[in-house]
Design a protein around this motif. Structure first.
Motif: not given
Ligand code: C2E
Ligand code: CA
Ligand code: CA
Ligand code: CA
Length: 279
Positions: A57-59, A148-150, A178-180
């Motif tokens: 899950m994403e916090a 970790l989402e960067l 890598v986010d977005d």
């Protein structure tokens, strides 16, 4: 005409002032928010498309403002970044997410991966790797259970420094996403400079390919290319069964979105885990 122009100008000026005032008010109340315990984390499930099992899950941070009620992150993360408050807030998010996930894993004797958003300002801190190491030691969360989402823009700030830092984080055993992806300028090849494990396809990328069969080939090719680079692909913003089917056909690995589950407090997540059963 001159008068009207002047009025328009005044109107514009007044609007700017209101926006600035709201911003300043938010900034003033953001400073003590952490000490006052006004933040909480919600979690959005991430589902494996192969078997529809819960992967993790994403916090996502939530701010319960004493007068304004719930303020969306879009309205305060930017302020937190500009003022530097994001450093303290981000530190809290990391510790809270790891603490709660460790507890959840103990309760269900099952592994879950928690993804934490990391802003460019945090990544730029010389002590960030140590911070992550300490939080893992303190909470006892297995490093493989932290991702970790960067964002792409955080990666390009100082490529050499970032790349070596990400290699250190990889040595700790955490996963890097890598986010977005799809909103920035970098292509897949560019990402090869960094030890990334996961690509999170932005909602706009996912929704733009909506049901449209003609783009299936394109998305499939994209996913194949990511797989060839040893990257897992996660689609964000999945809002319909059709998009979910489309992503499955494109061999996307995992998905997140309102159609599957909304972000929710930790206690509600327990219900989701029970529904998915222990492996
Ligand atoms: P994000 O990292 O891209 O997070 C995904 C956002 O999309 C979340 O918004 C989530 O609630 C929303 N979402 C999930 N599924 C769907 C869907 O099917 N449709 C639509 N329309 N939206 C969906 P949220 O929670 O409002 O967060 C917004 C952004 O704020 C996040 O975008 C992230 O950039 C930032 N953010 C949130 N929490 C943190 C944090 O702890 N630290 C940092 N630095 N940034 C955070
Ligand atoms: Ca994210
Ligand atoms: Ca995202
Ligand atoms: Ca890999």
């Amino acid at each position: 005409a001159k008068g009207a122009g002047r009025n328009r100008y005044r109107f514009f000026e007044a609007e700017m002032t209101v926006a600035t005032q709201v911003r300043m008010a938010l900034e003033v109340s953001l400073r003590p928010a952490l000490a006052r315990g006004e933040f909480e984390l919600h979690y959005q499930p991430r589902i494996d498309l192969a078997d529809m099992a819960l992967y993790g899950m994403e916090a996502l941070i939530r701010w319960n403002h004493p007068e304004r009620g719930r303020v969306p992150p879009q309205q305060f993360i930017g302020i937190a970044e500009e003022t530097g408050l994001i450093v303290a807030i981000g530190r809290w998010v990391l510790l809270e997410a790891c603490t709660q996930t460790r507890r959840l894993m103990d309760a269900y004797r099952r592994q879950v991966v928690v993804s934490v958003n990391v802003s460019a300002r945090q990544l730029a801190l010389p002590g960030f790797v140590d911070e992550v190491r300490e939080v893992l030691a303190r909470t006892g969360l297995p490093p493989g259970c932290l991702e970790l989402e960067l964002t792409e823009s955080a990666l390009i700030e100082d490529i050499e420094r970032t790349a070596s830092m990400l290699r250190e984080l990889k040595r700790l055993g955490v996963a890097l996403a890598v986010d977005d992806f799809g909103t920035g300028y970098s292509g897949l090849a560019y990402l090869r400079r960094f030890p990334i494990d996961v690509l999170k396809l932005d909602r706009s990328f996912v929704q733009q390919h909506d049901e449209d069969v003609s783009t299936l080939g394109f998305v499939k090719a994209f996913v194949d290319m990511a797989h060839a680079l040893d990257l897992a692909v996660v689609a964000e913003g999945v809002e319909t069964a059709e998009i979910l089917e489309f992503l499955r056909a494109a061999r996307c690995d995992q998905a997140q979105g309102y159609y599957l589950a909304r972000p929710m407090p930790l206690d509600d997540l327990r219900g989701v885990i029970e529904a998915h059963g222990a492996p």
